[in-house]
Design an enzyme around this catalytic site. Structure first.
Site, PDB file in Angstrom:
ATOM      1  N   GLY A  27      -0.457   5.692   9.766  1.00  0.00           N
ATOM      2  CA  GLY A  27      -1.845   5.680   9.349  1.00  0.00           C
ATOM      3  C   GLY A  27      -2.260   7.005   8.746  1.00  0.00           C
ATOM      4  N   HIS A  35       4.592   9.998   1.676  1.00  0.00           N
ATOM      5  CA  HIS A  35       4.402   8.547   1.564  1.00  0.00           C
ATOM      6  C   HIS A  35       5.445   7.893   0.655  1.00  0.00           C
ATOM      7  CE1 HIS A  35      -0.194   9.178   2.478  1.00  0.00           C
ATOM      8  NE2 HIS A  35       0.593   9.840   3.302  1.00  0.00           N
ATOM      9  N   TYR A  93      -2.173  -6.300   4.190  1.00  0.00           N
ATOM     10  CA  TYR A  93      -2.411  -5.579   5.437  1.00  0.00           C
ATOM     11  C   TYR A  93      -3.516  -4.519   5.314  1.00  0.00           C
ATOM     12  CZ  TYR A  93       1.184  -8.400   7.288  1.00  0.00           C
ATOM     13  OH  TYR A  93       1.859  -9.512   7.727  1.00  0.00           O
TER      14      TYR A  93
END
Length: 854
Positions: A557, A471, A573
């Site tokens: 995701g 990430h 978001y």
């Protein structure tokens, strides 16, 4: 020894020493008080008054004496957690005046406001509530016919221990008892200054299982037979700080004893055809083991696609030709179903270029080509993630290693040398921008490349971006506004995404010098929030702008849905509350498209002619979809090249009208830099440049000298020059045309003049166009030039000052009669970007000049 209590269990006001933690200096008390004057709040059925002395600010609020009158404060919390709200008030009556307290509509009970003896006697009452990071709507509503008290101000106090120190990485991870659907993992515990509260067992950044901080062995029982895994473990403390990941263990689960094939895919059908492609879809198969590993698509007896999706588009076909297709399902043990029903489809006749590209040729073998950007001369710079090197790659495939990025390190996973963006002013500043992992953080740096030599040093532009094995985000692109945009992942700490004080879980917007633009949405907040353009992101990796100047982004995701988002300035978001459209999504901006995480893994994004192209890592395919006419969403998504090149990392439009696509097949476990097993391929659009689409001038031939009358030598003054006559052939389907004139000396792109919104029926421009933003007698066409004042609204010819420079007139065929988003105040760079975004084809007319005004 008993584990230390987590910091969130420490109540405000409790002495740290009482817990035996006096030696733990990294944990310190943090307190912040912020006042909110009532007269600046939202007031319904009340009035601002100043007739009773002793108030703060400019007055106080006198509630109307009715049930339902209220004052609502917008409390901007820097950190989520337990906050103390202190209300300063006066109540000169003998009665209590209670109010109902709500936060963002949630009922927090009743707060009493007893009598203070006089309206000039001010006292305080407090309430303890949970606030989220960011703006919270705190409302006090009168519950009796007496209304509320005189409300002076609200003070928000947040007191909590700050623990910036993450746990150490777990070590000595081992896998044992590996079965078809399960494996047991053990590791050596992490250490932490306060205490580890949980461990996460990860595969590719996705959580397989979570256990508490006292557990160092766990069995994961939701694995798939005959499947390769790379597993690591991360530790978390109570403050949410994630450790770096453990060592990685790799293994392949054994096959099960399943010999039963999946059911046959049903209802194979054609969903669209072009001159070069056929789109197919089918119904899902089922398997007694519960898992479908993929679908194999056959054209006759030849396998042409492998996908986990329920659709694919077969490309590289011939026009006016019939093809027959079938599909088979496959389970993890390699059992294949029988073939589906056969479908025969005929491609259409050749026509104008559409949105479905086809394979053109291999460009070069590289190692983990993570990002690509093109220099003005058409050559590309490419970053290699695990070698930390920058390559120069020509359109013909010639490859040169320019050098390493100093200070770049890997993470045994997704970190390393990632994003690349070439300065829009490269011809003059030679700057290139890079996003890379360093020893202590992720960072954006600037280097220089002058066309020959890469600098040996880098200059930090933005540092302090948290890193992890997973990430990291990493995409860099310059927007039409000349600002540098960066995608940043949450670094395995999902709380970062909603915390505007963190750079992680965001799309950031920077000035090229590393400062924050003053028009960023949270600039006034200060600190890291100044850089935030949008937030609530998990791991975004793709950025691109459409012809309207709108920003689109793709995002990985966790376990359910990947996303394609249309980005709004200051937009939230939803991560971690909302993933795609699943979870607690109320109040967040919804994605425009989602995919199951097993089918997409969207990384690089590109937009050409308002078609969006998304490189899929997990799904090993390229997605293509067209933005709708309103610019608010997308249409049907085609899946291209399924399984052909493996994991696709980036997709980039080329100066010559194609796409470069990079594969990164060895990127799952930190890479193998000694093996060049990844490829850059070029895709092309069928039809290409129409044969009759050519730009000419009756005043000079291609690559000849531009006559002095069209330069500053004509009148001895730079600017306000007569434009040369230009003519061209039609481009099929064009709704308008544009011409951009630039000095391209030294591989640069110094923009001199542009004309756009030229009507579709127009095939020429006369010599000596008149002055004005709206060009006289040219059907509403607009123009802009370098310089200011009168110079900015008339052709600005060559004036290189005595040395010969090359110039280009570039003709663009447009997909719109009016290029959106442009005004007379738009910069030349913004105009060129918008024109390119609306272009379907382009051709060049070259010229030379050594004109001088002297």
């Amino acid at each position: 020894m008993a584990p230390r209590p987590p910091w969130r269990a420490v109540l405000a006001g409790t002495a740290v020493a009482a817990l035996g933690l006096t030696a733990l200096s990294p944990v310190s008390a943090f307190a912040a008080d912020t006042d909110y004057e009532s007269e600046n709040a939202t007031i319904v059925q009340g009035a601002v008054e100043s007739n009773h002395a002793g108030y703060s600010g400019t007055g106080f609020v006198n509630f109307d004496n009715v049930v339902g009158s209220y004052v609502e404060y917008s409390v901007n919390a820097a950190q989520a957690g337990t906050h103390t709200l202190t209300f300063r008030y006066a109540n000169g009556t003998a009665d209590n005046r209670p109010v109902k307290l709500t936060v963002d509509g949630g009922d927090k009970g009743t707060v009493d406001f007893p009598a203070t003896g006089a309206w000039t006697t001010w006292k305080t009452v407090t309430a303890t509530v949970q606030l989220t990071a960011g703006v919270n709507k705190v409302r006090t509503t009168a519950t009796t016919a007496n209304g509320g008290p005189n409300a002076d101000k609200l003070t928000d106090t947040f007191t909590a221990p700050v623990d910036p120190e993450p746990p150490s990485a777990p070590t000595n991870l081992k896998a044992s008892n590996i079965l078809p659907t399960a494996a047991t993992f053990t590791w050596t515990a992490s250490t932490d200054n306060v205490g580890v509260v949980r461990y996460e067992i990860n595969r590719g950044g996705n959580i397989l299982k979570t256990v508490d901080g006292n557990t160092t062995t766990a069995t994961v029982d939701n694995l798939t037979p005959n499947t390769a895994y790379d597993i690591s473990v991360g530790a978390f403390d109570a403050a949410g700080n994630p450790s770096q990941q453990s060592n990685v263990v790799t293994f392949t689960t054994p096959p099960s004893d399943d010999t039963t094939p999946p059911t046959v895919p049903g209802n194979l059908r054609t969903t669209g055809v072009t001159a070069n492609s056929v789109s197919l879809a089918w119904n899902a198969s089922t398997d007694d083991g519960g898992t479908i590993a993929g679908y194999d698509v056959y054209q006759g007896a030849t396998k042409v696609a492998t996908t986990t999706s329920l659709s694919t588009t077969v490309t590289d076909l011939n026009p006016n030709t019939s093809y027959t297709f079938t599909v088979k399902a496959r389970d993890p043990d390699g059992n294949s179903s029988a073939a589906s029903n056969a479908v025969t489809a005929k491609t259409s006749a050749p026509g104008g270029a559409g949105g479905i590209p086809e394979y053109d040729r291999d460009i070069a073998k590289v190692d983990l080509g993570w990002a690509v950007d093109f220099l003005p001369n058409g050559n590309a710079l490419v970053t290699e993630r695990d070698r930390f090197e920058i390559l120069l790659v020509t359109p013909s495939g010639q490859k040169t290693t320019l050098g390493k990025v100093p200070g770049a390190v890997g993470t045994n996973g997704e970190g390393g040398l990632l994003g690349l963006a070439i300065s829009p002013n490269w011809a003059s500043d030679h700057a290139i921008y890079l996003y890379h992992t360093a020893s202590g953080d992720n960072r954006i740096v600037k280097m220089t490349y002058d066309g020959t030599t890469l600098s040996s040093t880098s200059t930090p532009v933005l540092t302090g971006i948290a890193k992890n094995r997973y990430h990291n985000g990493g995409r860099l692109k310059f927007g039409p506004d000349g600002k540098l945009y960066a995608t940043v992942g949450d670094a395995k700490n999902s709380d970062n995404a909603q915390n505007k004080s963190s750079l992680n879980g965001k799309i950031l917007r920077l000035n090229p010098d590393g400062s924050a633009p003053s028009d960023n949405p949270f600039y006034a907040t200060g600190g890291n929030a100044r850089y935030v353009w949008s937030y609530g992101h998990r791991n975004p990796q793709g950025l691109a702008w459409d012809s309207r100047g709108q920003l689109w982004a793709a995002e990985f995701g966790e376990s359910s849905q990947d996303e394609l988002n249309l980005i709004q300035k200051g937009g939230n978001y939803g991560w971690p509350s909302c993933e795609g459209t699943q979870g607690s999504c109320s109040g967040y901006i919804a994605p425009k498209k989602t995919w199951p995480t097993s089918q997409a893994g969207p990384s690089g994004v590109e937009i050409v002619n308002d078609w969006i192209y998304i490189a899929g890592v997990t799904g090993e395919q390229l997605f293509a979809t067209q933005i709708n006419s309103a610019g608010t969403g997308v249409g049907t998504v085609s899946t291209l090249f399924s399984g052909r090149w493996g994991r696709l990392r980036s997709v980039t439009k080329t100066p010559d009208g194609g796409l470069w696509l990079t594969s990164t097949n060895n990127d799952k476990n930190g890479g193998t830099p000694s093996v060049l097993d990844n490829v850059i391929v070029r895709l092309k659009f069928p039809g290409g440049t129409p044969s009759g689409f050519k730009l000419t001038s009756s005043a000079f031939a291609d690559n000849a000298t531009i006559p002095d009358k069209y330069t500053c030598a004509g009148d001895g003054t730079a600017g306000q020059d007569p434009s040369p006559p230009l003519a061209w052939g039609a481009s099929e389907g064009a709704k308008g045309y544009a011409v951009v004139f630039a000095d391209v000396a030294n591989d640069g792109n110094k923009l001199h003049w542009a004309i756009w919104d030229v009507p579709a029926a127009t095939r020429s421009l006369p010599e000596g166009l008149g002055a004005g933003y709206t060009v006289p007698n040219q059907g509403g066409a607009k123009q802009k030039a370098m310089g200011s004042g009168a110079n900015a609204q008339k052709f600005f010819g060559p004036c290189p000052g005595g040395s010969s420079h090359p110039y280009t007139f570039t003709l663009y065929a447009l997909n719109t009669a009016t290029v959106p988003g442009l005004t007379s105040s738009s910069t030349m760079a913004q105009i060129e970007t918008a024109i390119k975004g609306a272009s379907t084809a382009n051709v060049k007319l070259r010229g030379k000049s050594s004109a001088s005004a002297g």
